[in-house]
Design a protein around this motif. Structure first.
Motif, PDB file in Angstrom:
ATOM      1  N   ARG A  88       0.841  -1.209   0.000  1.00  0.00           N
ATOM      2  CA  ARG A  88       0.000   0.000   0.000  1.00  0.00           C
ATOM      3  C   ARG A  88       0.872   1.253   0.000  1.00  0.00           C
ATOM      4  O   ARG A  88       0.601   2.228  -0.702  1.00  0.00           O
ATOM      5  CB  ARG A  88      -0.944  -0.013   1.195  1.00  0.00           C
ATOM      6  CG  ARG A  88      -2.099  -0.985   1.049  1.00  0.00           C
ATOM      7  CD  ARG A  88      -3.109  -0.839   2.176  1.00  0.00           C
ATOM      8  NE  ARG A  88      -2.579  -1.303   3.458  1.00  0.00           N
ATOM      9  CZ  ARG A  88      -2.598  -2.566   3.869  1.00  0.00           C
ATOM     10  NH1 ARG A  88      -3.108  -3.505   3.101  1.00  0.00           N
ATOM     11  NH2 ARG A  88      -2.103  -2.892   5.051  1.00  0.00           N
ATOM     12  N   ARG A  89       1.920   1.233   0.787  1.00  0.00           N
ATOM     13  CA  ARG A  89       2.836   2.381   0.841  1.00  0.00           C
ATOM     14  C   ARG A  89       3.528   2.580  -0.519  1.00  0.00           C
ATOM     15  O   ARG A  89       3.716   3.707  -0.960  1.00  0.00           O
ATOM     16  CB  ARG A  89       3.884   2.172   1.935  1.00  0.00           C
ATOM     17  CG  ARG A  89       3.335   2.288   3.330  1.00  0.00           C
ATOM     18  CD  ARG A  89       4.388   1.865   4.367  1.00  0.00           C
ATOM     19  NE  ARG A  89       3.935   2.049   5.699  1.00  0.00           N
ATOM     20  CZ  ARG A  89       4.039   3.183   6.397  1.00  0.00           C
ATOM     21  NH1 ARG A  89       4.597   4.240   5.853  1.00  0.00           N
ATOM     22  NH2 ARG A  89       3.595   3.264   7.627  1.00  0.00           N
ATOM     23  N   ARG A  92       1.126   4.268  -2.825  1.00  0.00           N
ATOM     24  CA  ARG A  92       0.996   5.700  -2.469  1.00  0.00           C
ATOM     25  C   ARG A  92       2.203   6.490  -2.959  1.00  0.00           C
ATOM     26  O   ARG A  92       2.058   7.595  -3.491  1.00  0.00           O
ATOM     27  CB  ARG A  92       0.822   5.864  -0.965  1.00  0.00           C
ATOM     28  CG  ARG A  92      -0.585   5.650  -0.490  1.00  0.00           C
ATOM     29  CD  ARG A  92      -0.821   6.210   0.905  1.00  0.00           C
ATOM     30  NE  ARG A  92       0.052   5.646   1.920  1.00  0.00           N
ATOM     31  CZ  ARG A  92      -0.215   4.568   2.648  1.00  0.00           C
ATOM     32  NH1 ARG A  92      -1.338   3.904   2.466  1.00  0.00           N
ATOM     33  NH2 ARG A  92       0.630   4.152   3.559  1.00  0.00           N
ATOM     34  N   ARG A 114      -2.457   3.867 -11.985  1.00  0.00           N
ATOM     35  CA  ARG A 114      -2.672   3.458 -10.591  1.00  0.00           C
ATOM     36  C   ARG A 114      -3.220   2.033 -10.547  1.00  0.00           C
ATOM     37  O   ARG A 114      -2.785   1.215  -9.731  1.00  0.00           O
ATOM     38  CB  ARG A 114      -3.613   4.411  -9.871  1.00  0.00           C
ATOM     39  CG  ARG A 114      -3.827   3.990  -8.424  1.00  0.00           C
ATOM     40  CD  ARG A 114      -4.892   4.782  -7.708  1.00  0.00           C
ATOM     41  NE  ARG A 114      -4.942   4.341  -6.342  1.00  0.00           N
ATOM     42  CZ  ARG A 114      -4.549   5.049  -5.297  1.00  0.00           C
ATOM     43  NH1 ARG A 114      -4.102   6.278  -5.460  1.00  0.00           N
ATOM     44  NH2 ARG A 114      -4.610   4.553  -4.090  1.00  0.00           N
TER      45      ARG A 114
END
Length: 148
Positions: A88-89, A92, A114
């Motif tokens: 997830r990081r 981001r 994305r």
């Protein structure tokens, strides 16, 4: 005819800028810093990463010619246990790096790249055991509408 995501982004220079910006963002993240600051990291890591993303998103096969294919990427990044938070990081940082690198702000483009990165992270997480990664996996190809 619609350009590839690679062409729309600005080609190889755009992906080099993206990989550099992404790497800096990962180094600044307190959790991603460790895997991105390892002393044994390949000296051309960001260039290879740029070429991988570029090839998947419609660019020339620079990565697969020089570094192998998708199987090699999954084997290299597998076997790290549950790294879903790092995934997830990573996404981001990638999304933020699109701005840092000056890639197009077009909403359709941003949605497509994305979605690719979310798919790519899930693909790595699905191959936790490097020895179980099938040999000879073709390079994924991602377009405006997803996996091709």
């Amino acid at each position: 005819m619609r350009p590839t995501l690679y062409e729309f982004a600005g080609g190889r220079p755009a992906f080099r800028a993206l990989a550099r910006a992404h790497h800096l963002r990962c180094l600044a993240d307190p959790e991603l810093n460790h895997p991105f600051s390892r002393p044994d990291q390949h000296p051309q890591h960001t260039e290879r990463l740029a070429d991988y993303w570029a090839e998947v998103l419609g660019g020339p096969p620079h990565f697969s010619r020089a570094c192998g294919g998708h199987t090699d990427v999954l084997v290299l990044h597998g076997g790290n246990g549950d790294i879903s938070d790092l995934g997830r990081r990573f996404v981001r940082c990638f999304v933020a790096a699109l701005d840092d690198a000056g890639l197009p702000a077009d909403p359709e483009f941003r949605t497509a790249v994305r979605a690719y990165m979310e798919w790519a992270v899930a693909d790595v997480l699905a191959h936790e055991e490097p020895a179980a990664v099938p040999a000879g996996l073709p390079m994924p190809r991602w377009g405006w509408n997803g996996l091709q």
